[in-house]
Motif scaffolding. Structure first.
Motif, PDB file in Angstrom:
ATOM      1  N   ALA A 178       0.840  -1.198   0.000  1.00 50.21           N
ATOM      2  CA  ALA A 178       0.000   0.000   0.000  1.00 50.21           C
ATOM      3  C   ALA A 178       0.878   1.252   0.000  1.00 50.21           C
ATOM      4  O   ALA A 178       0.575   2.249  -0.662  1.00 50.21           O
ATOM      5  CB  ALA A 178      -0.922  -0.005   1.216  1.00 50.21           C
ATOM      6  N   GLY A 179       1.986   1.195   0.757  1.00 53.79           N
ATOM      7  CA  GLY A 179       2.916   2.313   0.766  1.00 53.79           C
ATOM      8  C   GLY A 179       3.539   2.545  -0.596  1.00 53.79           C
ATOM      9  O   GLY A 179       3.750   3.699  -1.008  1.00 53.79           O
ATOM     10  N   LEU A 180       3.826   1.477  -1.319  1.00 48.69           N
ATOM     11  CA  LEU A 180       4.379   1.607  -2.665  1.00 48.69           C
ATOM     12  C   LEU A 180       3.407   2.344  -3.581  1.00 48.69           C
ATOM     13  O   LEU A 180       3.797   3.225  -4.357  1.00 48.69           O
ATOM     14  CB  LEU A 180       4.691   0.220  -3.238  1.00 48.69           C
ATOM     15  CG  LEU A 180       5.129   0.179  -4.710  1.00 48.69           C
ATOM     16  CD1 LEU A 180       6.422   0.954  -4.907  1.00 48.69           C
ATOM     17  CD2 LEU A 180       5.304  -1.265  -5.176  1.00 48.69           C
ATOM     18  N   LEU A 181       2.131   1.997  -3.473  1.00 50.18           N
ATOM     19  CA  LEU A 181       1.124   2.684  -4.292  1.00 50.18           C
ATOM     20  C   LEU A 181       1.046   4.162  -3.919  1.00 50.18           C
ATOM     21  O   LEU A 181       0.877   5.031  -4.789  1.00 50.18           O
ATOM     22  CB  LEU A 181      -0.241   2.022  -4.119  1.00 50.18           C
ATOM     23  CG  LEU A 181      -0.379   0.589  -4.617  1.00 50.18           C
ATOM     24  CD1 LEU A 181      -1.824   0.127  -4.518  1.00 50.18           C
ATOM     25  CD2 LEU A 181       0.104   0.457  -6.052  1.00 50.18           C
ATOM     26  N   GLY A 182       1.159   4.453  -2.617  1.00 56.66           N
ATOM     27  CA  GLY A 182       1.167   5.841  -2.179  1.00 56.66           C
ATOM     28  C   GLY A 182       2.362   6.601  -2.735  1.00 56.66           C
ATOM     29  O   GLY A 182       2.240   7.751  -3.167  1.00 56.66           O
ATOM     30  N   TRP A 183       3.525   5.950  -2.736  1.00 56.57           N
ATOM     31  CA  TRP A 183       4.743   6.556  -3.288  1.00 56.57           C
ATOM     32  C   TRP A 183       4.556   6.902  -4.770  1.00 56.57           C
ATOM     33  O   TRP A 183       4.881   8.006  -5.216  1.00 56.57           O
ATOM     34  CB  TRP A 183       5.901   5.590  -3.101  1.00 56.57           C
ATOM     35  CG  TRP A 183       7.117   5.894  -3.931  1.00 56.57           C
ATOM     36  CD1 TRP A 183       7.411   5.399  -5.166  1.00 56.57           C
ATOM     37  CD2 TRP A 183       8.193   6.791  -3.592  1.00 56.57           C
ATOM     38  NE1 TRP A 183       8.606   5.911  -5.618  1.00 56.57           N
ATOM     39  CE2 TRP A 183       9.104   6.771  -4.673  1.00 56.57           C
ATOM     40  CE3 TRP A 183       8.465   7.578  -2.491  1.00 56.57           C
ATOM     41  CZ2 TRP A 183      10.268   7.518  -4.685  1.00 56.57           C
ATOM     42  CZ3 TRP A 183       9.634   8.328  -2.486  1.00 56.57           C
ATOM     43  CH2 TRP A 183      10.522   8.296  -3.575  1.00 56.57           C
ATOM     44  N   ILE A 184       4.027   5.972  -5.530  1.00 51.76           N
ATOM     45  CA  ILE A 184       3.797   6.192  -6.958  1.00 51.76           C
ATOM     46  C   ILE A 184       2.789   7.317  -7.157  1.00 51.76           C
ATOM     47  O   ILE A 184       2.968   8.194  -8.011  1.00 51.76           O
ATOM     48  CB  ILE A 184       3.293   4.904  -7.627  1.00 51.76           C
ATOM     49  CG1 ILE A 184       4.366   3.815  -7.547  1.00 51.76           C
ATOM     50  CG2 ILE A 184       2.910   5.149  -9.090  1.00 51.76           C
ATOM     51  CD1 ILE A 184       3.865   2.443  -7.953  1.00 51.76           C
ATOM     52  N   ALA A 185       1.729   7.303  -6.344  1.00 49.62           N
ATOM     53  CA  ALA A 185       0.672   8.311  -6.464  1.00 49.62           C
ATOM     54  C   ALA A 185       1.213   9.715  -6.213  1.00 49.62           C
ATOM     55  O   ALA A 185       0.910  10.655  -6.965  1.00 49.62           O
ATOM     56  CB  ALA A 185      -0.455   7.999  -5.486  1.00 49.62           C
ATOM     57  N   GLY A 186       2.018   9.880  -5.162  1.00 53.87           N
ATOM     58  CA  GLY A 186       2.574  11.193  -4.857  1.00 53.87           C
ATOM     59  C   GLY A 186       3.425  11.736  -5.988  1.00 53.87           C
ATOM     60  O   GLY A 186       3.328  12.920  -6.360  1.00 53.87           O
ATOM     61  N   GLY A 187       4.261  10.871  -6.577  1.00 54.72           N
ATOM     62  CA  GLY A 187       5.085  11.287  -7.705  1.00 54.72           C
ATOM     63  C   GLY A 187       4.263  11.653  -8.920  1.00 54.72           C
ATOM     64  O   GLY A 187       4.567  12.623  -9.631  1.00 54.72           O
ATOM     65  N   MET A 188       3.208  10.885  -9.188  1.00 52.66           N
ATOM     66  CA  MET A 188       2.342  11.164 -10.330  1.00 52.66           C
ATOM     67  C   MET A 188       1.648  12.517 -10.183  1.00 52.66           C
ATOM     68  O   MET A 188       1.589  13.312 -11.117  1.00 52.66           O
ATOM     69  CB  MET A 188       1.281  10.062 -10.473  1.00 52.66           C
ATOM     70  CG  MET A 188       1.809   8.747 -11.005  1.00 52.66           C
ATOM     71  SD  MET A 188       0.513   7.481 -11.096  1.00 52.66           S
ATOM     72  CE  MET A 188      -0.607   8.230 -12.286  1.00 52.66           C
ATOM     73  N   ILE A 189       1.120  12.778  -8.993  1.00 53.32           N
ATOM     74  CA  ILE A 189       0.365  14.012  -8.762  1.00 53.32           C
ATOM     75  C   ILE A 189       1.238  15.240  -8.982  1.00 53.32           C
ATOM     76  O   ILE A 189       0.840  16.200  -9.644  1.00 53.32           O
ATOM     77  CB  ILE A 189      -0.224  14.018  -7.334  1.00 53.32           C
ATOM     78  CG1 ILE A 189      -1.325  12.960  -7.225  1.00 53.32           C
ATOM     79  CG2 ILE A 189      -0.761  15.397  -6.973  1.00 53.32           C
ATOM     80  CD1 ILE A 189      -1.826  12.736  -5.813  1.00 53.32           C
ATOM     81  N   PHE A 190       2.464  15.219  -8.461  1.00 52.56           N
ATOM     82  CA  PHE A 190       3.319  16.399  -8.542  1.00 52.56           C
ATOM     83  C   PHE A 190       4.086  16.508  -9.863  1.00 52.56           C
ATOM     84  O   PHE A 190       4.865  17.439 -10.038  1.00 52.56           O
ATOM     85  CB  PHE A 190       4.292  16.420  -7.355  1.00 52.56           C
ATOM     86  CG  PHE A 190       3.704  17.047  -6.131  1.00 52.56           C
ATOM     87  CD1 PHE A 190       4.118  18.292  -5.697  1.00 52.56           C
ATOM     88  CD2 PHE A 190       2.705  16.406  -5.415  1.00 52.56           C
ATOM     89  CE1 PHE A 190       3.575  18.875  -4.566  1.00 52.56           C
ATOM     90  CE2 PHE A 190       2.142  16.963  -4.286  1.00 52.56           C
ATOM     91  CZ  PHE A 190       2.576  18.211  -3.856  1.00 52.56           C
ATOM     92  N   SER A 191       3.874  15.557 -10.766  1.00 52.56           N
ATOM     93  CA  SER A 191       4.471  15.680 -12.105  1.00 52.56           C
ATOM     94  C   SER A 191       3.383  15.839 -13.164  1.00 52.56           C
ATOM     95  O   SER A 191       3.646  15.691 -14.341  1.00 52.56           O
ATOM     96  CB  SER A 191       5.328  14.441 -12.414  1.00 52.56           C
ATOM     97  OG  SER A 191       4.539  13.258 -12.386  1.00 52.56           O
ATOM     98  N   ASP A 192       2.175  16.156 -12.725  1.00 49.73           N
ATOM     99  CA  ASP A 192       1.060  16.326 -13.654  1.00 49.73           C
ATOM    100  C   ASP A 192       1.221  17.615 -14.464  1.00 49.73           C
ATOM    101  O   ASP A 192       1.514  18.677 -13.889  1.00 49.73           O
ATOM    102  CB  ASP A 192      -0.259  16.371 -12.879  1.00 49.73           C
ATOM    103  CG  ASP A 192      -1.454  16.500 -13.791  1.00 49.73           C
ATOM    104  OD1 ASP A 192      -1.964  15.474 -14.257  1.00 49.73           O
ATOM    105  OD2 ASP A 192      -1.871  17.652 -14.060  1.00 49.73           O
ATOM    106  N   PRO A 193       1.061  17.553 -15.782  1.00 50.07           N
ATOM    107  CA  PRO A 193       1.214  18.745 -16.636  1.00 50.07           C
ATOM    108  C   PRO A 193       0.285  19.884 -16.239  1.00 50.07           C
ATOM    109  O   PRO A 193       0.648  21.062 -16.351  1.00 50.07           O
ATOM    110  CB  PRO A 193       0.868  18.221 -18.038  1.00 50.07           C
ATOM    111  CG  PRO A 193       1.154  16.766 -17.977  1.00 50.07           C
ATOM    112  CD  PRO A 193       0.805  16.344 -16.575  1.00 50.07           C
TER     113      PRO A 193
END
Length: 235
Positions: A178-193
């Motif tokens: 679950a933490g891994l998914l959170g890690w991926i999610a945080g990176g995705m959100i802050f790299s959104d165009p």
């Protein structure tokens, strides 16, 4: 036959490597989604979930450039991943009890796998499309993508089986997943165009911090809610 005769194995190797490196989290999601299935159904859940995810990923590759430019797509995908990570963590083995038929539980797991894979596949899809773009013949590019993804299926399935084996023996791995998914999610959100357009390119510098915060947040909140559910059942 023409495709097989002229195939560039270097490009195929790149596509497979990309899918392995960026698809390791997919194996975790598949394992988490299937962990509560009956042992006899786990293989079916993994196979159907992986097949559905691969088919949709192939379709997404055709729109890779467009996907990259859609504002707030990665932001939405990141929020969705946070929710999936939380749900997978708090779901206990007896949550569904006998209220659902085995087939319903199986297809629920398959749907979870496909939805999570779509949310995580933006970067993966773009990277694969970029590797296939090295091929001159446009009509061959799609063939390379499909071939590379099909070859990578056994690796994803095998990885899922290994994670499932470990989860059965070390349940705390679910929390790390679950933490891994959170890690991926945080990176995705802050790299959104869309966010970059509104707040400037500097926002990407906080992607790592956002990933750590999201990972810790999902694990802590999920653990609290999981314990609360246990207390409620025992009351």
């Amino acid at each position: 036959m023409e495709f097989l005769a002229t195939i560039d194995w270097a490009v195929i190797a790149q596509i497979i490597m990309i899918d392995i490196l960026l698809g390791g989290d997919n194996a975790v999601v598949i394992a988490l989604a299937c962990r509560n299935l009956h042992p006899n159904q786990r293989r079916r859940g993994i196979m159907w979930g992986t097949a559905g995810a691969i088919i949709l990923r192939i379709a997404l590759v055709a729109f890779a450039v467009t996907l990259l430019q859609i504002p707030f797509l990665k932001f939405t995908g990141g929020i969705l991943l946070l929710w999936i990570g939380y749900k997978l963590m708090v779901q206990s083995e007896d949550d569904e009890g006998h209220e659902l038929e085995a087939s319903d539980k199986l297809w629920a797991a398959v749907k979870t796998i496909i939805v999570a894979d779509i949310a995580m596949s933006v970067d993966n899809v773009i990277a694969i499309a970029g590797a296939a773009g090295q091929v001159d013949a446009a009509h061959h590019q799609f063939g390379y993508i499909v071939f590379g993804l099909l070859v990578s299926i056994p690796l994803i399935v095998g990885g899922s089986q290994i994670v499932l084996y470990l989860i059965d023996r070390f349940p705390w791995i679910v929390t790390l997943g679950a933490g891994l998914l959170g890690w991926i999610a945080g990176g995705m959100i802050f790299s959104d165009p869309g966010l970059i357009k509104h707040f400037g390119a500097g926002i990407e510098n906080y992607a790592t911090i956002a990933g750590i915060a999201a990972a810790v947040g999902v694990m802590l909140y999920g653990e609290v809610m999981k314990r609360q559910k246990k207390k409620t059942k025992q009351a």
